[in-house]
Design a protein around this motif. Sequence first.
Motif, PDB file in Angstrom:
ATOM      1  N   ASP A  63      19.524  88.084  36.472  1.00  0.00           N
ATOM      2  CA  ASP A  63      19.135  88.232  37.870  1.00  0.00           C
ATOM      3  C   ASP A  63      18.748  86.883  38.466  1.00  0.00           C
ATOM      4  OD1 ASP A  63      19.517  90.957  37.595  1.00  0.00           O
ATOM      5  OD2 ASP A  63      17.397  91.358  37.148  1.00  0.00           O
ATOM      6  N   ASP A  64      18.557  86.879  39.776  1.00  0.00           N
ATOM      7  CA  ASP A  64      18.146  85.651  40.454  1.00  0.00           C
ATOM      8  C   ASP A  64      16.687  85.317  40.181  1.00  0.00           C
ATOM      9  OD1 ASP A  64      20.677  85.384  41.529  1.00  0.00           O
ATOM     10  OD2 ASP A  64      20.160  86.406  43.398  1.00  0.00           O
ATOM     11  N   THR A  65      15.887  86.329  39.861  1.00  0.00           N
ATOM     12  CA  THR A  65      14.487  86.104  39.515  1.00  0.00           C
ATOM     13  C   THR A  65      14.267  86.475  38.050  1.00  0.00           C
ATOM     14  OG1 THR A  65      13.857  88.330  40.242  1.00  0.00           O
ATOM     15  CG2 THR A  65      13.704  86.558  41.862  1.00  0.00           C
ATOM     16  N   VAL A  66      13.403  85.720  37.391  1.00  0.00           N
ATOM     17  CA  VAL A  66      13.121  85.941  35.972  1.00  0.00           C
ATOM     18  C   VAL A  66      11.604  86.048  35.809  1.00  0.00           C
ATOM     19  CG1 VAL A  66      13.395  85.087  33.621  1.00  0.00           C
ATOM     20  CG2 VAL A  66      15.155  84.598  35.338  1.00  0.00           C
ATOM     21  N   GLU A  89       5.503  88.475  27.443  1.00  0.00           N
ATOM     22  CA  GLU A  89       6.925  88.695  27.148  1.00  0.00           C
ATOM     23  C   GLU A  89       7.726  87.523  27.698  1.00  0.00           C
ATOM     24  OE1 GLU A  89      10.690  91.754  27.911  1.00  0.00           O
ATOM     25  OE2 GLU A  89       8.756  92.168  28.859  1.00  0.00           O
ATOM     26  N   ILE A  90       8.561  86.948  26.862  1.00  0.00           N
ATOM     27  CA  ILE A  90       9.474  85.900  27.307  1.00  0.00           C
ATOM     28  C   ILE A  90      10.834  86.545  27.544  1.00  0.00           C
ATOM     29  CG2 ILE A  90      10.381  85.127  25.055  1.00  0.00           C
ATOM     30  CD1 ILE A  90       9.079  82.725  27.719  1.00  0.00           C
ATOM     31  N   ILE A  91      11.430  86.273  28.679  1.00  0.00           N
ATOM     32  CA  ILE A  91      12.743  86.825  29.020  1.00  0.00           C
ATOM     33  C   ILE A  91      13.711  85.658  29.186  1.00  0.00           C
ATOM     34  CG2 ILE A  91      14.079  88.157  30.692  1.00  0.00           C
ATOM     35  CD1 ILE A  91      11.578  89.731  31.350  1.00  0.00           C
ATOM     36  N   ALA A  92      14.763  85.641  28.388  1.00  0.00           N
ATOM     37  CA  ALA A  92      15.752  84.571  28.493  1.00  0.00           C
ATOM     38  C   ALA A  92      16.490  84.685  29.818  1.00  0.00           C
ATOM     39  CB  ALA A  92      16.734  84.638  27.330  1.00  0.00           C
ATOM     40  N   SER A  93      16.863  83.544  30.376  1.00  0.00           N
ATOM     41  CA  SER A  93      17.514  83.553  31.685  1.00  0.00           C
ATOM     42  C   SER A  93      18.963  83.090  31.635  1.00  0.00           C
ATOM     43  CB  SER A  93      16.720  82.686  32.669  1.00  0.00           C
ATOM     44  OG  SER A  93      16.432  81.421  32.132  1.00  0.00           O
ATOM     45  N   THR A  94      19.486  82.855  30.425  1.00  0.00           N
ATOM     46  CA  THR A  94      20.913  82.544  30.281  1.00  0.00           C
ATOM     47  C   THR A  94      21.464  83.307  29.084  1.00  0.00           C
ATOM     48  OG1 THR A  94      20.848  80.720  28.670  1.00  0.00           O
ATOM     49  CG2 THR A  94      20.364  80.170  30.975  1.00  0.00           C
ATOM     50  N   GLY A  95      22.782  83.401  29.024  1.00  0.00           N
ATOM     51  CA  GLY A  95      23.428  83.854  27.807  1.00  0.00           C
ATOM     52  C   GLY A  95      23.583  82.679  26.856  1.00  0.00           C
ATOM     53  N   ASP A  96      24.192  82.939  25.702  1.00  0.00           N
ATOM     54  CA  ASP A  96      24.494  81.866  24.754  1.00  0.00           C
ATOM     55  C   ASP A  96      25.925  81.416  25.002  1.00  0.00           C
ATOM     56  OD1 ASP A  96      25.028  80.159  22.712  1.00  0.00           O
ATOM     57  OD2 ASP A  96      24.457  81.508  21.089  1.00  0.00           O
ATOM     58  N   TRP A  97      26.064  80.283  25.679  1.00  0.00           N
ATOM     59  CA  TRP A  97      27.380  79.731  25.983  1.00  0.00           C
ATOM     60  C   TRP A  97      27.688  78.537  25.089  1.00  0.00           C
ATOM     61  CZ3 TRP A  97      24.685  80.193  31.160  1.00  0.00           C
ATOM     62  CH2 TRP A  97      24.770  81.508  31.624  1.00  0.00           C
ATOM     63  N   THR A  98      27.096  78.564  23.890  1.00  0.00           N
ATOM     64  CA  THR A  98      27.437  77.562  22.877  1.00  0.00           C
ATOM     65  C   THR A  98      28.039  78.252  21.656  1.00  0.00           C
ATOM     66  OG1 THR A  98      25.279  77.618  21.787  1.00  0.00           O
ATOM     67  CG2 THR A  98      25.533  76.091  23.643  1.00  0.00           C
ATOM     68  N   GLY A  99      28.794  79.317  21.882  1.00  0.00           N
ATOM     69  CA  GLY A  99      29.461  79.978  20.766  1.00  0.00           C
ATOM     70  C   GLY A  99      29.034  81.399  20.514  1.00  0.00           C
ATOM     71  N   SER A 100      28.026  81.884  21.247  1.00  0.00           N
ATOM     72  CA  SER A 100      27.539  83.255  21.117  1.00  0.00           C
ATOM     73  C   SER A 100      27.018  83.518  19.705  1.00  0.00           C
ATOM     74  CB  SER A 100      28.632  84.256  21.500  1.00  0.00           C
ATOM     75  OG  SER A 100      28.100  85.561  21.595  1.00  0.00           O
ATOM     76  N   TRP A 101      26.757  84.789  19.395  1.00  0.00           N
ATOM     77  CA  TRP A 101      26.114  85.107  18.115  1.00  0.00           C
ATOM     78  C   TRP A 101      27.045  84.903  16.930  1.00  0.00           C
ATOM     79  CZ3 TRP A 101      27.593  89.028  14.739  1.00  0.00           C
ATOM     80  CH2 TRP A 101      28.525  89.947  15.227  1.00  0.00           C
ATOM     81  N   ARG A 131      24.139  77.939  35.909  1.00  0.00           N
ATOM     82  CA  ARG A 131      22.993  78.843  35.992  1.00  0.00           C
ATOM     83  C   ARG A 131      21.662  78.099  36.146  1.00  0.00           C
ATOM     84  NH1 ARG A 131      20.553  83.699  37.125  1.00  0.00           N
ATOM     85  NH2 ARG A 131      19.360  84.551  35.373  1.00  0.00           N
ATOM     86  N   LEU A 132      21.474  76.992  35.436  1.00  0.00           N
ATOM     87  CA  LEU A 132      20.164  76.355  35.397  1.00  0.00           C
ATOM     88  C   LEU A 132      19.748  75.718  36.721  1.00  0.00           C
ATOM     89  CD1 LEU A 132      20.192  74.819  31.809  1.00  0.00           C
ATOM     90  CD2 LEU A 132      19.234  76.996  32.575  1.00  0.00           C
ATOM     91  N   PRO A 133      20.595  74.952  37.405  1.00  0.00           N
ATOM     92  CA  PRO A 133      20.163  74.405  38.692  1.00  0.00           C
ATOM     93  C   PRO A 133      19.760  75.482  39.696  1.00  0.00           C
ATOM     94  CG  PRO A 133      22.072  73.204  37.910  1.00  0.00           C
ATOM     95  CD  PRO A 133      21.903  74.384  37.000  1.00  0.00           C
ATOM     96  N   ALA A 134      20.480  76.601  39.696  1.00  0.00           N
ATOM     97  CA  ALA A 134      20.128  77.681  40.624  1.00  0.00           C
ATOM     98  C   ALA A 134      18.739  78.228  40.315  1.00  0.00           C
ATOM     99  CB  ALA A 134      21.176  78.791  40.546  1.00  0.00           C
ATOM    100  N   LEU A 135      18.434  78.401  39.035  1.00  0.00           N
ATOM    101  CA  LEU A 135      17.112  78.889  38.655  1.00  0.00           C
ATOM    102  C   LEU A 135      16.030  77.871  39.004  1.00  0.00           C
ATOM    103  CD1 LEU A 135      17.957  80.363  35.135  1.00  0.00           C
ATOM    104  CD2 LEU A 135      17.220  81.690  37.124  1.00  0.00           C
ATOM    105  N   ILE A 136      16.261  76.620  38.651  1.00  0.00           N
ATOM    106  CA  ILE A 136      15.251  75.582  38.866  1.00  0.00           C
ATOM    107  C   ILE A 136      14.953  75.423  40.352  1.00  0.00           C
ATOM    108  CG2 ILE A 136      14.823  73.101  38.675  1.00  0.00           C
ATOM    109  CD1 ILE A 136      16.489  73.259  36.017  1.00  0.00           C
ATOM    110  N   ASP A 137      15.991  75.383  41.174  1.00  0.00           N
ATOM    111  CA  ASP A 137      15.786  75.200  42.610  1.00  0.00           C
ATOM    112  C   ASP A 137      15.040  76.379  43.232  1.00  0.00           C
ATOM    113  OD1 ASP A 137      17.046  72.789  42.413  1.00  0.00           O
ATOM    114  OD2 ASP A 137      18.954  73.466  43.259  1.00  0.00           O
TER     115      ASP A 137
END
Length: 424
Positions: A224-227, A244-256, A276-282
Amino acid sequence: MLQQRRCPLFAEIARHALDRVPLSIIFDDSTVLVNLNYFFLRDRTIAEGRPQRWEDLPVVHPASFTREFAEWCLASGVRGKFSVVPCPAALGRIDEGLPLFSKTQQDEWLAMCREVIVPAFDITPEMLTHTFVLNPKTLQPLPSRIWEQYDWAALPEDQEELVTEYIAQACRILVAVGLTPQGVTSPGGFGGRTLPFYARCAGEAVRQVTGNPVPYFFQRVSRDDTVDAPVWYPDRQTGQATGEIIASTGDWTGSWTGYGEVDADRYITPDLEGGRLPALIDAGEPAELIINSLGNKALIENCRSRLNAFKKVVSRLAERDPRGERTQWRTCSQITTYACARAMTEIAVEDNTIRLDLPVQTPDLTLRLTDGEVRSVRVDGRPLTRVSNRAAFKSDTFLLEDGATLVAFDPAQRQVLVEVEQPT
């Protein structure tokens, strides 16, 4: 969080420590030397009765590669969470020794973990096996051969004592090898369909073993846009809660599997604006990256590609915020403890005096003051230093910015008095 406004000042706890968006890396599926993917695929293939090759996967991941990655993270300022599965694939207990390795091999891995991983990362169990559910007393698989991530996605809510003991046993094994956990990680779907129950059991289990009043758990990933950083079962009287920590990205370095897509641009593009990260940070949202353990999932050549992609992401984040004015790397426990402190704080403002009641005290507690000019700030009688820019803003300082004043300090006790001097 309760707030009280009495002119001329309005005070609130800033959403993030030092008003910087937290960056954190979540490393899952790790343990002592064992390549969990080999055993997971082997045992799951048998359980499901479907043909799938697992024999080509390595049984072991090299300790040298894990050390290389950990040393780089430590030197680069990267912080986050690192799983250590206590009874990987039900092969044995890491505190008693796994049959695949010599005592020297295992002792060296654990020493390496304490030396270069613990300083930068929280340690969590990823429950007991990451495969079969065990009897928490005998640590043998149940006759039913049910799985943690599938059959216990909905935990047995009529057996709270059993579930709490199961999680506590995972924590005890880590404590026994000198890796005290700050929280717990779900293997796959574990607990996801009974989240309130899971949060209660996880918090109680970690508190029983470590005494930590505000442990956390990791189970969910948000696209989502908010985490959020949820706070479960806050108790202001005892100062206890479960974060609770909620991850805000998938694993785009090869997955599980380690063989999925490797694409640093999905995190952050070369122009530093896309992904994904710049959108979250901004947007001021936490940027918590999830990566399934680099060393566990594939042959070393593929691990190298995954590590290089991760390094590229970290480098781009640093290039985007070279002075660390808007972001900072944090462990998951730092993020969740701050969230607990923020949610449980009571604030009373009278004229130029701010009284804080802090059931949870956390470093870098940050106040945002508005509706009044500020000349100086004292915390419990101690003057804070005024700084002129965000790069210099740290604990025991205050910063005037865009009509607001940011105040940061490390509270020494539950009751804190903040005194503000305004221009006459």
